[in-house]
Scaffold this motif. Structure first.
Motif, PDB file in Angstrom:
ATOM      1  N   SER A 132      -2.729   1.580 -17.372  1.00 20.92           N
ATOM      2  CA  SER A 132      -4.008   1.194 -16.780  1.00 20.92           C
ATOM      3  C   SER A 132      -3.813   0.164 -15.668  1.00 20.92           C
ATOM      4  CB  SER A 132      -4.939   0.626 -17.862  1.00 20.92           C
ATOM      5  OG  SER A 132      -4.334  -0.495 -18.483  1.00 20.92           O
ATOM      6  N   GLU A 133      -2.601   0.069 -15.138  1.00 23.63           N
ATOM      7  CA  GLU A 133      -2.254  -0.960 -14.152  1.00 23.63           C
ATOM      8  C   GLU A 133      -3.130  -0.898 -12.903  1.00 23.63           C
ATOM      9  OE1 GLU A 133       1.626  -2.221 -11.429  1.00 23.63           O
ATOM     10  OE2 GLU A 133       1.932  -1.131 -13.313  1.00 23.63           O
ATOM     11  N   PHE A 134      -3.514   0.323 -12.482  1.00 24.83           N
ATOM     12  CA  PHE A 134      -4.286   0.477 -11.250  1.00 24.83           C
ATOM     13  C   PHE A 134      -5.791   0.551 -11.503  1.00 24.83           C
ATOM     14  CE2 PHE A 134      -0.481   2.834  -9.145  1.00 24.83           C
ATOM     15  CZ  PHE A 134       0.184   1.627  -9.018  1.00 24.83           C
ATOM     16  N   TYR A 135      -6.207   0.440 -12.746  1.00 24.85           N
ATOM     17  CA  TYR A 135      -7.623   0.579 -13.065  1.00 24.85           C
ATOM     18  C   TYR A 135      -8.404  -0.671 -12.666  1.00 24.85           C
ATOM     19  CZ  TYR A 135      -6.876   4.892 -15.682  1.00 24.85           C
ATOM     20  OH  TYR A 135      -6.578   6.184 -16.017  1.00 24.85           O
ATOM     21  N   GLY A 136      -9.464  -0.480 -11.889  1.00 27.36           N
ATOM     22  CA  GLY A 136     -10.363  -1.563 -11.540  1.00 27.36           C
ATOM     23  C   GLY A 136      -9.839  -2.533 -10.493  1.00 27.36           C
ATOM     24  N   ILE A 137      -8.766  -2.167  -9.787  1.00 22.32           N
ATOM     25  CA  ILE A 137      -8.182  -3.093  -8.815  1.00 22.32           C
ATOM     26  C   ILE A 137      -8.749  -2.861  -7.413  1.00 22.32           C
ATOM     27  CG2 ILE A 137      -6.024  -3.230 -10.100  1.00 22.32           C
ATOM     28  CD1 ILE A 137      -4.789  -1.390  -7.923  1.00 22.32           C
ATOM     29  N   VAL A 138      -8.420  -3.775  -6.505  1.00 24.58           N
ATOM     30  CA  VAL A 138      -8.649  -3.585  -5.072  1.00 24.58           C
ATOM     31  C   VAL A 138      -7.303  -3.240  -4.455  1.00 24.58           C
ATOM     32  CG1 VAL A 138      -9.345  -4.675  -2.904  1.00 24.58           C
ATOM     33  CG2 VAL A 138     -10.575  -5.197  -5.019  1.00 24.58           C
ATOM     34  N   SER A 139      -7.276  -2.172  -3.650  1.00 30.73           N
ATOM     35  CA  SER A 139      -6.021  -1.689  -3.081  1.00 30.73           C
ATOM     36  C   SER A 139      -6.156  -1.508  -1.580  1.00 30.73           C
ATOM     37  CB  SER A 139      -5.622  -0.365  -3.733  1.00 30.73           C
ATOM     38  OG  SER A 139      -4.449   0.163  -3.136  1.00 30.73           O
ATOM     39  N   LEU A 140      -5.038  -1.653  -0.872  1.00 29.35           N
ATOM     40  CA  LEU A 140      -4.998  -1.527   0.575  1.00 29.35           C
ATOM     41  C   LEU A 140      -3.866  -0.575   0.940  1.00 29.35           C
ATOM     42  CD1 LEU A 140      -6.208  -2.917   3.249  1.00 29.35           C
ATOM     43  CD2 LEU A 140      -4.171  -4.352   3.154  1.00 29.35           C
ATOM     44  N   GLU A 141      -4.187   0.515   1.653  1.00 33.60           N
ATOM     45  CA  GLU A 141      -3.148   1.425   2.138  1.00 33.60           C
ATOM     46  C   GLU A 141      -2.887   1.146   3.609  1.00 33.60           C
ATOM     47  OE1 GLU A 141      -1.671   6.071   2.306  1.00 33.60           O
ATOM     48  OE2 GLU A 141      -3.703   5.657   1.584  1.00 33.60           O
ATOM     49  N   LEU A 142      -1.628   0.902   3.936  1.00 37.50           N
ATOM     50  CA  LEU A 142      -1.207   0.612   5.300  1.00 37.50           C
ATOM     51  C   LEU A 142      -0.689   1.888   5.950  1.00 37.50           C
ATOM     52  CD1 LEU A 142       0.736  -2.656   4.432  1.00 37.50           C
ATOM     53  CD2 LEU A 142      -1.480  -2.525   5.573  1.00 37.50           C
ATOM     54  N   GLY A 143      -1.171   2.187   7.160  1.00 35.48           N
ATOM     55  CA  GLY A 143      -0.763   3.430   7.805  1.00 35.48           C
ATOM     56  C   GLY A 143      -1.181   4.626   6.980  1.00 35.48           C
ATOM     57  N   ALA A 144      -2.454   4.674   6.607  1.00 37.10           N
ATOM     58  CA  ALA A 144      -2.943   5.663   5.639  1.00 37.10           C
ATOM     59  C   ALA A 144      -2.833   7.096   6.135  1.00 37.10           C
ATOM     60  CB  ALA A 144      -4.398   5.355   5.276  1.00 37.10           C
ATOM     61  N   GLY A 145      -2.862   7.332   7.445  1.00 38.64           N
ATOM     62  CA  GLY A 145      -2.744   8.691   7.953  1.00 38.64           C
ATOM     63  C   GLY A 145      -3.861   9.583   7.453  1.00 38.64           C
ATOM     64  N   THR A 146      -3.507  10.638   6.718  1.00 40.61           N
ATOM     65  CA  THR A 146      -4.515  11.567   6.202  1.00 40.61           C
ATOM     66  C   THR A 146      -5.303  10.986   5.033  1.00 40.61           C
ATOM     67  OG1 THR A 146      -2.996  12.621   4.630  1.00 40.61           O
ATOM     68  CG2 THR A 146      -3.093  13.541   6.880  1.00 40.61           C
ATOM     69  N   GLY A 147      -4.800   9.903   4.419  1.00 38.67           N
ATOM     70  CA  GLY A 147      -5.547   9.228   3.361  1.00 38.67           C
ATOM     71  C   GLY A 147      -5.315   9.745   1.959  1.00 38.67           C
ATOM     72  N   LEU A 148      -4.351  10.658   1.770  1.00 38.82           N
ATOM     73  CA  LEU A 148      -4.172  11.298   0.470  1.00 38.82           C
ATOM     74  C   LEU A 148      -3.885  10.278  -0.636  1.00 38.82           C
ATOM     75  CD1 LEU A 148      -3.878  13.758  -1.352  1.00 38.82           C
ATOM     76  CD2 LEU A 148      -1.499  13.976  -0.564  1.00 38.82           C
ATOM     77  N   VAL A 149      -2.940   9.374  -0.416  1.00 43.32           N
ATOM     78  CA  VAL A 149      -2.554   8.426  -1.466  1.00 43.32           C
ATOM     79  C   VAL A 149      -3.736   7.547  -1.864  1.00 43.32           C
ATOM     80  CG1 VAL A 149      -1.036   6.508  -2.059  1.00 43.32           C
ATOM     81  CG2 VAL A 149      -0.147   8.418  -0.712  1.00 43.32           C
ATOM     82  N   GLY A 150      -4.421   6.997  -0.867  1.00 45.21           N
ATOM     83  CA  GLY A 150      -5.560   6.128  -1.157  1.00 45.21           C
ATOM     84  C   GLY A 150      -6.686   6.852  -1.851  1.00 45.21           C
ATOM     85  N   MET A 151      -6.904   8.114  -1.490  1.00 42.33           N
ATOM     86  CA  MET A 151      -7.965   8.876  -2.147  1.00 42.33           C
ATOM     87  C   MET A 151      -7.638   9.107  -3.616  1.00 42.33           C
ATOM     88  SD  MET A 151      -9.397  11.638   0.632  1.00 42.33           S
ATOM     89  CE  MET A 151      -7.835  12.435   0.979  1.00 42.33           C
ATOM     90  N   LEU A 152      -6.370   9.317  -3.951  1.00 38.97           N
ATOM     91  CA  LEU A 152      -5.990   9.465  -5.353  1.00 38.97           C
ATOM     92  C   LEU A 152      -6.216   8.152  -6.098  1.00 38.97           C
ATOM     93  CD1 LEU A 152      -2.698  11.561  -5.011  1.00 38.97           C
ATOM     94  CD2 LEU A 152      -4.941  12.370  -5.771  1.00 38.97           C
ATOM     95  N   LEU A 153      -5.851   7.054  -5.471  1.00 41.17           N
ATOM     96  CA  LEU A 153      -6.064   5.749  -6.093  1.00 41.17           C
ATOM     97  C   LEU A 153      -7.541   5.474  -6.357  1.00 41.17           C
ATOM     98  CD1 LEU A 153      -3.618   3.315  -4.255  1.00 41.17           C
ATOM     99  CD2 LEU A 153      -3.845   3.619  -6.739  1.00 41.17           C
ATOM    100  N   ALA A 154      -8.388   5.993  -5.473  1.00 39.67           N
ATOM    101  CA  ALA A 154      -9.822   5.717  -5.576  1.00 39.67           C
ATOM    102  C   ALA A 154     -10.428   6.254  -6.859  1.00 39.67           C
ATOM    103  CB  ALA A 154     -10.562   6.302  -4.369  1.00 39.67           C
ATOM    104  N   ARG A 155      -9.716   7.105  -7.557  1.00 38.57           N
ATOM    105  CA  ARG A 155     -10.239   7.623  -8.821  1.00 38.57           C
ATOM    106  C   ARG A 155     -10.357   6.525  -9.875  1.00 38.57           C
ATOM    107  NH1 ARG A 155     -13.767  10.856 -10.961  1.00 38.57           N
ATOM    108  NH2 ARG A 155     -13.278  11.346 -13.098  1.00 38.57           N
ATOM    109  N   VAL A 156      -9.439   5.554  -9.814  1.00 39.83           N
ATOM    110  CA  VAL A 156      -9.437   4.520 -10.848  1.00 39.83           C
ATOM    111  C   VAL A 156      -9.619   3.116 -10.288  1.00 39.83           C
ATOM    112  CG1 VAL A 156      -8.019   5.904 -12.403  1.00 39.83           C
ATOM    113  CG2 VAL A 156      -6.906   4.311 -10.820  1.00 39.83           C
TER     114      VAL A 156
END
Length: 342
Positions: A132-156
Motif C-alpha cells: 500500500s506504499e503508493f496509496y493516498g500519496i501525492v506523486s510527480l512524474e518528470l518528463g511524463a510524455g504520454t502519461g502512462l506511468v502517472g495514469m497508472l499511479l492515479a488509480r491509488v
C-alpha cells in the motif's frame, strides 16, 4: 539538392522500438492499446480494488453471487457451476489506450512510448499489487510524455502531477488522460503541468489571463502540495548530457522541499561508437551514473559532508511483466534514487 529547396535541414526523426510494427511513414497521432494483466505469480493484497473500473464499481452493488459448491457426476467427473445471469466476475486485465506518434524529432520524443516507460509501468503496477506504499500519496512524474506511468499511479494515489515541457507534448498527454478517464481513473486527481527543467523553481504560476496561457500553469496550492509529495517517477529522460544536468538540478531543488522524497527512474542504455574511446560506449549512461553514489558503497570524498544523490539498482528479474506488448531486452535499468540532504 535543387536550387528551390529550403536550406533548412529537416529535423532528424527517431523511432522507439516499441513502435516497430506500427504503420510505416504514419503521420500524425497513432492509437495503441496496451494490455495490463496480472501475472500468475502475483497475488495482490487489493486485487479487486486495483483492477476494478468505474463500470465495475457502479455495478458492484447489483452483482449477484452464488455459493460455489464442488460436486461430481455419477462418473466421478467434476461438475463446473455455470454463471447465473447478472453474476459479476473480476477480470484479471484491463487495457490502456495511448495516443502517440510513431516517429518524432529528438526534442519531441515525449510524443512516443519508450521501453523504459513500460518497465516503469511494470514496477508501479507491482508495487500497487503487493503493498500500500503508493496509496493516498501525492506523486510527480518528470518528463511524463504520454502519461502512462502517472495514469497508472492515479488509480491509488491521492493526486498525480504529470509534468513535461511544450504544448504539443502536454496536449497529447491531456488527450491520453481523457481517453482513459472512464477505464481506470475513478479516484486519483490528475493534473497536467508545464515544467521546464532549465528554468528555476518554482515555475510560473497561473495569472488567470486566458485559458490558453493558464491551462498547464501551476497555482500556489499545487506548489505547496509538491512539497508534501513522497514519490517522483521518470522514464527514459537520460539521452542528453545537458538534459541530465538539468534533471539533477531540478531534482536537487524538488527533493530538498518538504517531506522526504524518493525517485524511481527507468532508463535505456544507448550505445554509440566513440572516436575518443575507439569503442562502443554508453556515454549518456556514464554521465548519469556520475551523479550517483550507489547505496552500500563507502562514501566518496566529494560526498562525505555535502548533499548527494544515493542510488539503488533494482533487479528487474524481481519485477513481473504486467504490460504485455513489449520485449524488455537487456539494456533497460531501474533505479531508486534518494537525496541525502546532510
Amino acid at each position: 539538392m535543387d536550387d528551390g529547396d529550403s536550406s533548412e535541414e529537416v529535423a532528424e526523426q527517431v523511432m522507439s522500438e516499441v513502435h516497430v510494427g506500427c504503420p510505416p511513414h504514419f503521420s500524425g497521432p497513432h492509437i495503441s492499446h496496451f494490455t495490463i494483466s496480472l501475472p500468475p505469480e502475483v497475488e495482490p493484497t487489493r486485487f479487486n480494488e486495483l483492477f476494478k473500473t468505474e463500470t465495475d464499481a457502479a455495478e458492484e452493488d447489483d452483482a449477484v453471487y452464488e455459493v460455489k459448491v464442488i460436486t461430481f457426476d455419477r462418473d466421478g467427473d467434476l461438475v463446473l457451476p455455470r454463471r447465473k445471469s447478472g453474476q459479476k466476475q473480476w477480470s484479471q486485465f484491463f487495457k490502456m489506450t495511448i495516443q502517440h506518434n510513431v516517429t518524432s524529432s529528438i526534442p519531441s520524443v515525449g510524443l512516443q512510448v519508450w521501453k523504459a516507460e513500460l518497465v516503469l509501468s511494470d514496477f508501479v503496477m507491482h508495487k500497487m499489487c503487493i503493498s500500500s506504499e503508493f496509496y493516498g500519496i501525492v506523486s510527480l512524474e518528470l518528463g511524463a510524455g504520454t502519461g502512462l506511468v502517472g495514469m497508472l499511479l492515479a488509480r491509488v494515489a491521492r493526486k498525480v502531477f504529470l509534468t513535461d515541457h511544450g504544448d504539443e507534448i502536454l496536449d497529447n498527454c491531456a488527450k491520453n488522460v481523457e481517453l482513459n478517464s472512464g477505464v481506470f481513473h475513478c479516484r486519483g486527481s490528475v493534473n497536467i503541468r508545464e515544467l521546464n527543467w532549465m528554468n528555476p523553481w518554482p515555475p510560473n504560476m497561473s495569472l488567470g489571463d486566458s485559458a490558453s496561457q493558464t491551462r498547464y500553469s501551476w497555482n500556489q496550492s499545487e506548489l505547496e502540495e509538491v512539497k508534501s509529495a513522497h514519490l517522483l517517477v521518470a522514464a527514459d529522460v537520460i539521452y542528453s548530457d545537458d538534459l541530465t544536468d538539468a534533471l539533477f538540478s531540478i531534482l536537487e531543488r524538488l527533493m530538498s522541499l518538504g517531506s522526504e522524497k524518493v525517485l524511481y527512474l527507468a532508463l535505456e542504455k544507448r550505445y554509440n561508437f566513440s572516436l575518443s574511446d575507439l569503442d562502443v560506449v554508453a556515454n549518456g549512461y556514464s554521465h548519469f551514473r556520475s551523479y550517483l553514489r550507489e547505496e552500500g558503497e563507502s562514501k566518496s570524498p566529494e560526498c562525505g559532508s555535502t548533499p548527494c544523490f544515493v542510488g539503488k539498482h533494482i533487479d528487474l528479474k524481481e519485477i513481473p511483466q504486467y504490460v504485455k506488448e513489449y520485449d524488455r531486452g537487456s539494456d533497460v535499468e531501474l533505479w531508486q534514487i534518494k537525496y541525502n540532504k546532510k
